[in-house]
Design a protein around this motif. Sequence first.
Motif, mmCIF file in Angstrom:
data_model
loop_
_atom_site.group_PDB
_atom_site.id
_atom_site.type_symbol
_atom_site.label_atom_id
_atom_site.label_comp_id
_atom_site.label_asym_id
_atom_site.label_seq_id
_atom_site.Cartn_x
_atom_site.Cartn_y
_atom_site.Cartn_z
ATOM 1 N N ASN A 26 -35.086 -111.814 16.217
ATOM 2 C CA ASN A 26 -34.566 -111.106 17.966
ATOM 3 C C ASN A 26 -34.841 -109.803 17.851
ATOM 4 N N VAL A 27 -35.025 -109.383 19.076
ATOM 5 C CA VAL A 27 -35.325 -107.282 19.051
ATOM 6 C C VAL A 27 -34.495 -106.874 18.428
ATOM 7 N N PRO A 28 -33.071 -106.606 18.702
ATOM 8 C CA PRO A 28 -32.340 -105.861 18.043
ATOM 9 C C PRO A 28 -32.632 -105.945 16.505
ATOM 10 N N SER A 29 -32.491 -107.364 16.312
ATOM 11 C CA SER A 29 -32.448 -107.071 14.440
ATOM 12 C C SER A 29 -34.015 -107.006 14.016
ATOM 13 N N LEU A 30 -35.065 -106.747 14.638
ATOM 14 C CA LEU A 30 -36.198 -106.267 14.106
ATOM 15 C C LEU A 30 -35.923 -104.950 14.484
ATOM 16 N N LEU A 31 -35.902 -104.520 14.687
ATOM 17 C CA LEU A 31 -35.559 -102.766 14.961
ATOM 18 C C LEU A 31 -34.618 -102.052 14.554
ATOM 19 N N LEU A 32 -33.626 -102.859 14.006
ATOM 20 C CA LEU A 32 -33.089 -102.230 12.891
ATOM 21 C C LEU A 32 -33.854 -102.586 11.954
ATOM 22 N N GLY A 33 -34.809 -103.460 11.262
ATOM 23 C CA GLY A 33 -35.075 -103.673 10.092
ATOM 24 C C GLY A 33 -36.433 -102.918 10.238
ATOM 25 N N LEU A 34 -36.611 -102.430 11.259
ATOM 26 C CA LEU A 34 -38.017 -101.353 10.909
ATOM 27 C C LEU A 34 -37.418 -99.891 11.350
ATOM 28 N N GLU A 35 -36.683 -99.472 11.212
ATOM 29 C CA GLU A 35 -35.558 -98.493 11.730
ATOM 30 C C GLU A 35 -35.554 -97.964 9.732
ATOM 31 N N THR A 36 -34.376 -98.542 8.932
ATOM 32 C CA THR A 36 -34.261 -99.242 8.254
ATOM 33 C C THR A 36 -35.651 -98.774 6.819
#
Lengths: 196, 414
Positions: B307-317
Motif C-alpha cells: 500500500n502507498v504509505p508503506s511504500l513511501l516509508l520504504g523509499l524514504e528509508t
Amino acid sequence: MCENSNRVTKLTSTHRSVDGKKLWLDIISHDSSNLCFEFTVKNVSVFFTGKKFVFSVFVIVSLLAALDIHNPNLYVVVVLIFVIGRLIAELLWSVNSESVLLVAPVGLQLTATYQFGRQTSQFIPWHFITDVIINEAITLHRVVYYLAVLLEQPYHETTRKKLIPLFQHTRPRLACLEMIYQRIQRGAAFPEVSSQ
Amino acid sequence: MGGVEEHIFNLSQCLISHGHKVIVMTHSYGERVGVRYMTNGLKVYYLPVRVFYNQCVLPTMVCSLPLIRYIFIRERITIIHGHSAFSALAHEAMVIGRLMGLKTVFTDHSLFGFADASAIITNKLLEMSLADCNHCICVSHTGKENTVLRARVHCGRVSVIPNAVDTAVFTPDPSKRSTDSITIVVISRLVYRKGVDLMAQVIAEICPRYPQLQFLIGGDGPKRWLLEEVRERGGLQDRVTLLGSLEHSQVRDVLTRGHIFLNTSLTEAYCMAIVEAASCGLQVVSTKVGGIPEVLPSDLIYLTEPNVPSLLLGLETALANLRSGNVVPPWDCHHRVALLYNWMDVASRTETVYHRVAGEKSKTLGSQLRRYMASGVLPFLLIISLAHLMLRFLDWMVPHKVSIRFTTSILLNI
C-alpha cells in the motif's frame, strides 16, 4: 547415350522416399573432372503393375458391368467418373523420376519425367546460383528435409524466386540428399556473392 | 512472458554445454514459422499452429498430434519439459509424450488465485494435466505451495529450483549514475498486477517532498496512461521519464543509471527484475508479496506492504540510507548475487530432476487412465483414449523404426 564413353561413370543406390516408397538414385559423372554430373531419382515400382493401378482397373470394370446403359444409376455413374478421372490424372501428372544435371559453369537443369515419357525441365544459369543447401520444412503432419538451390538477388528472371527446392515430387530421404549434397559441394565452386 | 523465454533459452544453453541435446518447440510468431537454429545448435521448431488473441493458441489436446509425434520420433526425444501453466502446447505435448512412453517434467512460473472464474478453470485444467506428470518444478517455495494447493499435486513430486540471472551481463557501473540527483528506476510491464496504480500514487506523493529525485520508468502496457496523467498533473515532465518498451539488451544500461530500484507488484512468484537490479548494484525497494521475500537477503532489499504509505516509508528509508552512506557497495552486492544465482547451478539442479525422472518406469495405459481419473473429470479420459487410438493408427500408417540406443534429448516447450 554417353554411357558408352570411357570417362562416364555411373553409381546406383537404393533409397526411400519420405512416404516410404522405394527409389533409385543414379549418379552419372559425365566427365572425369568434377564439372558435369547428373543425379536422377526414380521410382522403383512400375506404374502399370502397381497395386493401385490394378485395383483401379478392377473397380472400373466392375462398375461398368454393374451399369445398365439404358437406365443408368446416378451414383454408379458419379463414382465411375471419379475413379476414371483419378486414374487419368495419375497417368498424366504423376512423376516417375526427377533429375538434376549440373554443368559447371554453365548451369543447373532440373527435369521431371512423367508417365509415358513426357518431360518438363527448368534451367538455372550458373551466375544466379549462390549455393545448394539442405533445409528442413514443417508441413502439416511431418517435418521433411529438402535440397534447395539458393539464388542470388536480383531474382532469377524467369522464376522471381530466392530459393528453388529440388526433388519435390519424388522426395528422397536425408541419406540420399546427403549423398547428392556432398557430391555437389565437392565438385562445383559456386560464384561468390557480391556484397551490397 | 519474457521471463519464461529467457529462462528457457538460458537453461537450454547450459544443458547443451553439459552435453545434452535440447529442442525447443513453440507456436509460430508472426512470419516466423519453421525450423531455426539458435546459438550453439539449439534447434527451435516454430510450429504452424494457428495463433489467436495475444499470442495464444486454442487448448486442443489432439489437433497437432501427428506433427508433435513426428517431431518426437525424429529427434529421439526422451524427456519433455513443459513450461508455464498457460501454455496449451506444453500440455498437449506432455499428454502425447506420456502416451508414447516418454517422461515429462513441468515448470510453473507464476502464482495464480483461486477465486475468479478463469482461475477455477485453469486450475482444473492444470490438475488434469499434472495428474500424470512425472515431476514438477516451481521457482520458489511460495510457488510450490501455490501449485500443490491449486493442482493437487503430491508435494513429494514438486521441487523448487529458482530462476537465475546472467550476472556476467548485469554488472554495476557507478560512474553512470548522476551525482546531483537520486534516480529511481522502475522496469516492468505496465499492467494492473504489477501495481501501476501504487506506483503512480507514490510518484505523485514523493516528488514534491524530495526535489532532487528523478524517476526512470521502462516498459509499456495498457496502464501507461496513468503514469502520463500523473506526470501532467504534477508538472513532473522533467523529473519522470517514460522510456517505453525496452529490448532485453537495453535493460542493463537503464538499470546502471539508477540508485534505487522500485518494484510495486501485487503478486509475483519470483521476481527476476529485482535480482537483475541487485546484480547491478542498486538498492531494491519492493512490496512483500508472493515469493519476493525468498529471493534476496534482507540487507539487500527493503520490503514493504502493498500500500502507498508503506511504500513511501520504504523509499524514504532507502533515501536516508543512501544519503548517510549506509548502503552495501554496488560491487559487493553484485558478487553476493552472483554467488547466489547462476544458470549453471540451476541447470545442474534441473539435471538431477531429469536423472530422477528418467529412472522411473513407463506406465501402461491403464495405470495412466487411473491417475487421470483421480482428478474427477471423466470426459477427459475419453480425450486421452482418443489420443491413444490416434497414436496407434499413426503407428500403423507412419511407422517408425525402433532405435535401441537413445540419446538424452530434452524438449522444452512454451
